[in-house]
Every structure is written in C-alpha cells, then in structure tokens.
Motif scaffolding. Structure first.
Motif, PDB file in Angstrom:
ATOM      1  N   LEU A  28       0.806  -1.231   0.000  1.00 53.21           N
ATOM      2  CA  LEU A  28       0.000   0.000   0.000  1.00 53.21           C
ATOM      3  C   LEU A  28       0.834   1.276   0.000  1.00 53.21           C
ATOM      4  O   LEU A  28       0.300   2.358   0.116  1.00 53.21           O
ATOM      5  CB  LEU A  28      -0.940   0.008   1.213  1.00 53.21           C
ATOM      6  CG  LEU A  28      -1.933  -1.145   1.274  1.00 53.21           C
ATOM      7  CD1 LEU A  28      -2.742  -1.084   2.561  1.00 53.21           C
ATOM      8  CD2 LEU A  28      -2.819  -1.166   0.055  1.00 53.21           C
ATOM      9  N   ILE A  35      -4.112   5.103   3.476  1.00 45.77           N
ATOM     10  CA  ILE A  35      -5.104   4.040   3.348  1.00 45.77           C
ATOM     11  C   ILE A  35      -6.284   4.586   2.561  1.00 45.77           C
ATOM     12  O   ILE A  35      -7.072   5.380   3.067  1.00 45.77           O
ATOM     13  CB  ILE A  35      -5.562   3.527   4.727  1.00 45.77           C
ATOM     14  CG1 ILE A  35      -4.366   3.042   5.551  1.00 45.77           C
ATOM     15  CG2 ILE A  35      -6.592   2.410   4.567  1.00 45.77           C
ATOM     16  CD1 ILE A  35      -3.590   1.889   4.949  1.00 45.77           C
ATOM     17  N   THR A  36      -6.401   4.162   1.324  1.00 46.02           N
ATOM     18  CA  THR A  36      -7.509   4.585   0.474  1.00 46.02           C
ATOM     19  C   THR A  36      -8.758   3.770   0.809  1.00 46.02           C
ATOM     20  O   THR A  36      -8.675   2.748   1.513  1.00 46.02           O
ATOM     21  CB  THR A  36      -7.162   4.371  -1.003  1.00 46.02           C
ATOM     22  OG1 THR A  36      -6.989   2.955  -1.223  1.00 46.02           O
ATOM     23  CG2 THR A  36      -5.895   5.126  -1.405  1.00 46.02           C
ATOM     24  N   ALA A  39      -8.188   0.286  -0.379  1.00 50.96           N
ATOM     25  CA  ALA A  39      -7.316  -0.480   0.511  1.00 50.96           C
ATOM     26  C   ALA A  39      -8.086  -0.952   1.740  1.00 50.96           C
ATOM     27  O   ALA A  39      -7.936  -2.097   2.183  1.00 50.96           O
ATOM     28  CB  ALA A  39      -6.107   0.352   0.925  1.00 50.96           C
ATOM     29  N   LEU A  40      -8.917  -0.078   2.289  1.00 48.36           N
ATOM     30  CA  LEU A  40      -9.721  -0.455   3.457  1.00 48.36           C
ATOM     31  C   LEU A  40     -10.686  -1.580   3.089  1.00 48.36           C
ATOM     32  O   LEU A  40     -10.857  -2.532   3.847  1.00 48.36           O
ATOM     33  CB  LEU A  40     -10.472   0.757   4.009  1.00 48.36           C
ATOM     34  CG  LEU A  40     -11.263   0.521   5.278  1.00 48.36           C
ATOM     35  CD1 LEU A  40     -10.355   0.057   6.418  1.00 48.36           C
ATOM     36  CD2 LEU A  40     -12.002   1.794   5.685  1.00 48.36           C
ATOM     37  N   ASP A  67       4.055   5.874   9.822  1.00 44.15           N
ATOM     38  CA  ASP A  67       3.227   4.892   9.123  1.00 44.15           C
ATOM     39  C   ASP A  67       2.649   3.837  10.061  1.00 44.15           C
ATOM     40  O   ASP A  67       1.582   3.285   9.794  1.00 44.15           O
ATOM     41  CB  ASP A  67       4.035   4.190   8.027  1.00 44.15           C
ATOM     42  CG  ASP A  67       4.234   5.058   6.804  1.00 44.15           C
ATOM     43  OD1 ASP A  67       3.628   6.139   6.721  1.00 44.15           O
ATOM     44  OD2 ASP A  67       5.010   4.640   5.921  1.00 44.15           O
ATOM     45  N   ALA A  71      -1.169   2.255   9.994  1.00 42.95           N
ATOM     46  CA  ALA A  71      -1.436   0.833   9.761  1.00 42.95           C
ATOM     47  C   ALA A  71      -2.302   0.259  10.870  1.00 42.95           C
ATOM     48  O   ALA A  71      -3.266  -0.474  10.611  1.00 42.95           O
ATOM     49  CB  ALA A  71      -0.119   0.066   9.660  1.00 42.95           C
ATOM     50  N   ALA A  74      -5.908   1.443  10.499  1.00 42.03           N
ATOM     51  CA  ALA A  74      -6.573   0.790   9.371  1.00 42.03           C
ATOM     52  C   ALA A  74      -6.978  -0.637   9.729  1.00 42.03           C
ATOM     53  O   ALA A  74      -8.091  -1.074   9.409  1.00 42.03           O
ATOM     54  CB  ALA A  74      -5.662   0.798   8.152  1.00 42.03           C
TER      55      ALA A  74
END
Length: 89
Positions: A28, A35-36, A39-40, A67, A71, A74
């Motif tokens: 990613l 986190i788009t 991606a989610l 980051d 992460a 998310a």
C-alpha cells in the motif's frame, strides 16, 4: 527500494512461518502510508475471508515511524467493519 522490499518480505515470511501464519503483502505504499477506500475494502474482505482469531499489527503510537499508527488504525477499522452490525461474524 526493491531490495528493501525483498528483504522485508523475506523477514515477514520467516516470522509468519515461526508462528504458523501466512504473510500476505498488500503493498500500500510507504512514507507516507495512505489508506484509500479501496485499501480499506481489501482489508475488510481479508478479515471476512480469513476470520482470524489473532491479529498482529503495529501499536497505535510510534514516535519514530508515522506509518505504524496509520497501519494500526486501518487494521482496527477494518476489523470493526468486517464484524459490524448486519455482518456475519
């Protein structure tokens, strides 16, 4: 960059095998990790498909790597969305 990825993938695969897990990389991005929505959705689908008993991720606070908290957040959000009201858990 590619050599670092290769090394990290090898390390993660080895660590996963030690605990009887499988390493899967979503690739990613890095610095910054963003986190788009897609991606989610991918993370939510993984939780629904795998239905893990244990999830290992980064801590919510890390003074050295911005980051890591992204992460963590998310993963926590995906876990909640995967098992929310109206979703078989």
């Amino acid at each position: 960059m590619e050599n670092v990825k290769r090394i990290r993938h090898e390390q993660a695969s080895e660590a996963a095998s030690v605990v009887g897990a499988t390493f899967r990389c979503l690739d990613l991005g890095d610095y910054p990790l963003v986190i788009t929505a897609a991606a989610l959705e991918e993370l939510v689908a993984l939780f629904r498909d795998l239905q893990p008993d244990i999830v290992i991720t980064h801590t919510p606070k890390d003074p050295f790597n911005p980051d890591h908290p992204v992460a963590c957040q998310a993963v926590q959000k995906a876990r909640l969305l995967a098992s929310g009201a109206g979703v078989a858990s």
